[in-house]
Design a protein around this motif. Structure first.
Motif, short mmCIF file in Angstrom:
data_model
loop_
_atom_site.label_atom_id
_atom_site.label_comp_id
_atom_site.label_asym_id
_atom_site.label_seq_id
_atom_site.Cartn_x
_atom_site.Cartn_y
_atom_site.Cartn_z
N LEU A 1 0.82 -1.21 0.00
CA LEU A 1 0.00 0.00 0.00
C LEU A 1 0.85 1.26 0.00
N TYR A 2 1.83 1.32 0.93
CA TYR A 2 2.57 2.60 1.02
C TYR A 2 3.54 2.80 -0.14
N VAL A 3 4.05 1.72 -0.72
CA VAL A 3 4.88 1.89 -1.92
C VAL A 3 4.03 2.43 -3.06
N GLY A 4 2.82 1.89 -3.20
CA GLY A 4 1.91 2.39 -4.23
C GLY A 4 1.59 3.85 -4.05
N VAL A 5 1.34 4.27 -2.82
CA VAL A 5 1.03 5.67 -2.53
C VAL A 5 2.25 6.55 -2.80
N SER B 1 15.49 14.71 -10.31
CA SER B 1 14.47 13.68 -10.54
C SER B 1 14.51 12.66 -9.41
N VAL B 2 13.39 11.97 -9.23
CA VAL B 2 13.31 10.92 -8.20
C VAL B 2 12.92 9.62 -8.89
N SER B 3 13.78 8.62 -8.78
CA SER B 3 13.55 7.35 -9.45
C SER B 3 12.44 6.57 -8.77
N LYS B 4 11.45 6.12 -9.55
CA LYS B 4 10.37 5.30 -8.99
C LYS B 4 10.90 3.93 -8.56
N PHE C 1 12.44 0.41 -4.15
CA PHE C 1 13.52 -0.34 -3.47
C PHE C 1 13.56 -0.02 -1.99
N TRP C 2 13.59 1.28 -1.67
CA TRP C 2 13.69 1.65 -0.25
C TRP C 2 12.43 1.27 0.51
#
Length: 528
Positions: free
Chosen positions: A242-246, A440-443, A448-449
């Protein structure tokens, strides 16, 4: 995989990632020896250098006051024409829930009740007495008040101008650009970021573990699902999805909506307990507690119990210092990202004044209700918390109020969403600070994090339960010392930014005549 490594800075990303894996393996493979070594190191640091971290906390409080009350507080982040990312209400909600909501969800009832059950020796009061209740609120107000929130807020203040007006990378090391210049892109900057990354991953692992245990306890109270580390580990993995998706959605999109909903749930629970609890007592208690805290603030902020009467300071205040300090640079960085289009003064209002006031009200309502029921109705909530653990505290309180079956579920959902907002914020911040310098911020890095934090926390729980999490928490507290040194450097860099803000500004902030008086002394060569 090739795309992933093209989007990150290996010099910043790999060292902390490898060290975190090593720490996790040690915590699992040799938990007893690891715990003994870390515990001995922690004891030495708190004994010999706790005073230093206490001074760093006071320094950050001073920085927040400087940003709030000096002429520099009028500086608009992002430039004079920059626009806010979201409405003020959403900004407040997302800032608060991403920084602290998981903390008050867990400690809101637990900490006041624990001080009530086991008061500090220096207070000279008996457990479960009215005197213990009054002393409890003093310490609770201190641990969740402006001095402690100054750590998160101060870290944000120190990086906000550097990242938004100086157009430096979205990293904590940008704050020290005035001290070392372009070396922030070299080895000094990489070491700086590595220390901060390791500290936040260890800190968030213990925080997420704490949140998962509270959710697991809630599932037991609400649905009869046995409370265990296995259930908590499953909770973590489900929540990770859930939180990775958000976190992969824009900040002004999914993350904002989750933060708004989370804040509404907190307000609902707060109003519910206030209305159905001892309302008059809580209002009077809040007013009295604010007065008592303000009267005792100098003592609470500077009395570090040099005589060490019962270890209270090491267990609570001095333990909280490094734990918050090691988490505050990346948290502050995320708060700074949300503050585009706002002034430094507004930043302090939203990230120090508001959360401290809200936490005071929250702690008074939840902790005060629990103490009232124990003192006047012999409810035994304090004893139940000691018997069942801190993660059961708020659920035990809800059992003593009307509609318990409903409010326990709401409390459970609130804890789960708080877990989500905190983890989402950290995932985005880690991805940004370990990425390239192009903004930029890599998705892939966010994922990963986010997944790594969940796996580390789940594995620690399954391998060693609460003991393994406690070891990771100890590591994060140990890292509070080197992070404190970095924060001092960031503080010095911040004042140099302000006193030479015209020189460092890259977005034309001071071309606007509204800001002329801020840089008059710099233009005439009379600045610091």
């Amino acid at each position: 995989m090739k795309k992933f490594f093209n989007e990150i800075d290996p010099g910043i990303f790999l060292p902390p990632a490898i060290i975190v894996v090593i720490i996790t393996v040690l915590a699992i493979a040799i938990p007893v020896q690891f715990s003994a070594a870390m515990g001995a190191a922690l004891t030495w640091i708190l004994d010999e250098l706790g005073w230093f971290m206490g001074l760093v906390v006071l320094m950050m409080f001073f920085i927040c006051c400087f940003a709030m009350f000096s002429k520099y507080g009028r500086i608009k982040l992002g430039g004079a024409s920059s626009k806010p990312l979201m409405s003020t209400g959403s900004w407040i909600a997302l800032s608060f829930t991403s920084a602290m909501a998981i903390g008050i969800s867990f400690w809101g009832t637990a900490e006041p009740m624990m001080h009530f059950a086991t008061p500090a020796a220096m207070d000279g009061v008996e457990a479960y007495s009215i005197g213990a209740a009054q002393a409890s609120m003093n310490w609770t107000f201190h641990h969740w008040g402006p001095v402690f929130f100054a750590m998160y807020c101060g870290a944000g203040v120190m990086v906000a101008f550097a990242t938004q007006n100086m157009k430096l990378p979205y990293r904590c090391s940008s704050a020290i650009y005035p001290l070392i210049g372009d070396k922030i892109y070299g080895m000094p900057g990489k070491i700086f970021e590595a220390i901060i990354t390791i500290s936040i991953v260890c800190s968030i692992a213990s925080s997420l573990g704490m949140g998962a245990l509270q959710i697991s306890a809630g599932l037991d109270y609400a649905f009869g699902i046995p409370n265990s580390v296995t259930v908590a580990a499953v909770v973590i993995l489900v929540m990770a999805v859930l939180y990775v998706g958000v976190s992969l959605t824009p900040i002004s999109g999914g993350m904002k909506k989750v933060g708004n909903f989370n804040m509404l749930l907190y307000i609902f629970l707060l109003v519910f307990v206030l209305v159905f609890g001892p309302t008059r007592f809580l209002i009077e208690s809040f007013v009295a507690s604010v007065g008592s805290y303000l009267q005792n603030l100098p003592t609470l902020a500077t009395n570090w119990d040099a005589f060490d009467q019962d270890g209270f300071m090491k267990t609570w205040t001095a333990f909280f210092w490094p734990w918050w300090l090691c988490a505050c640079p990346p948290t502050g960085l995320f708060l700074a990202k949300l503050s585009q289009g706002r002034t430094l003064r507004q930043f302090v209002m939203v990230n120090l004044v508001f959360p401290a006031l809200f936490c005071w009200i929250w702690m008074t309502v939840f902790g005060g209700t629990g103490m009232y029921f124990d003192i006047f109705e012999n409810a035994g909530i304090g004893a139940a918390i000691i018997a069942n653990g801190k993660d059961a505290a708020t659920y035990e309180l809800m059992k003593a109020l009307p509609a318990a079956s409903f409010t326990i579920i709401v409390t459970l959902v609130c804890a789960a969403i708080s877990f989500n907002t905190k983890a989402s914020a950290v995932s985005v911040t880690l991805a940004a600070s370990t990425g390239k310098n192009d903004g930029s911020v890599s998705k892939l890095s966010i994922a990963f994090w986010g997944i790594s934090m969940a796996l580390i926390t789940a594995v620690l729980l399954l391998a060693g339960g609460k003991a393994s999490l406690a070891n990771t928490q100890t590591v994060s507290v140990l890292l509070g010392l080197p992070v404190s040194i970095l924060l001092v450097l960031m503080g010095i860099g911040f004042f140099k930014q302000m006193f030479h803000c015209k020189k460092y500004d890259k977005v034309g902030t001071f071309d606007d005549p509204r800001y002329e008086n801020i840089v008059t002394d710099q233009l005439t060569g009379k600045g610091v």
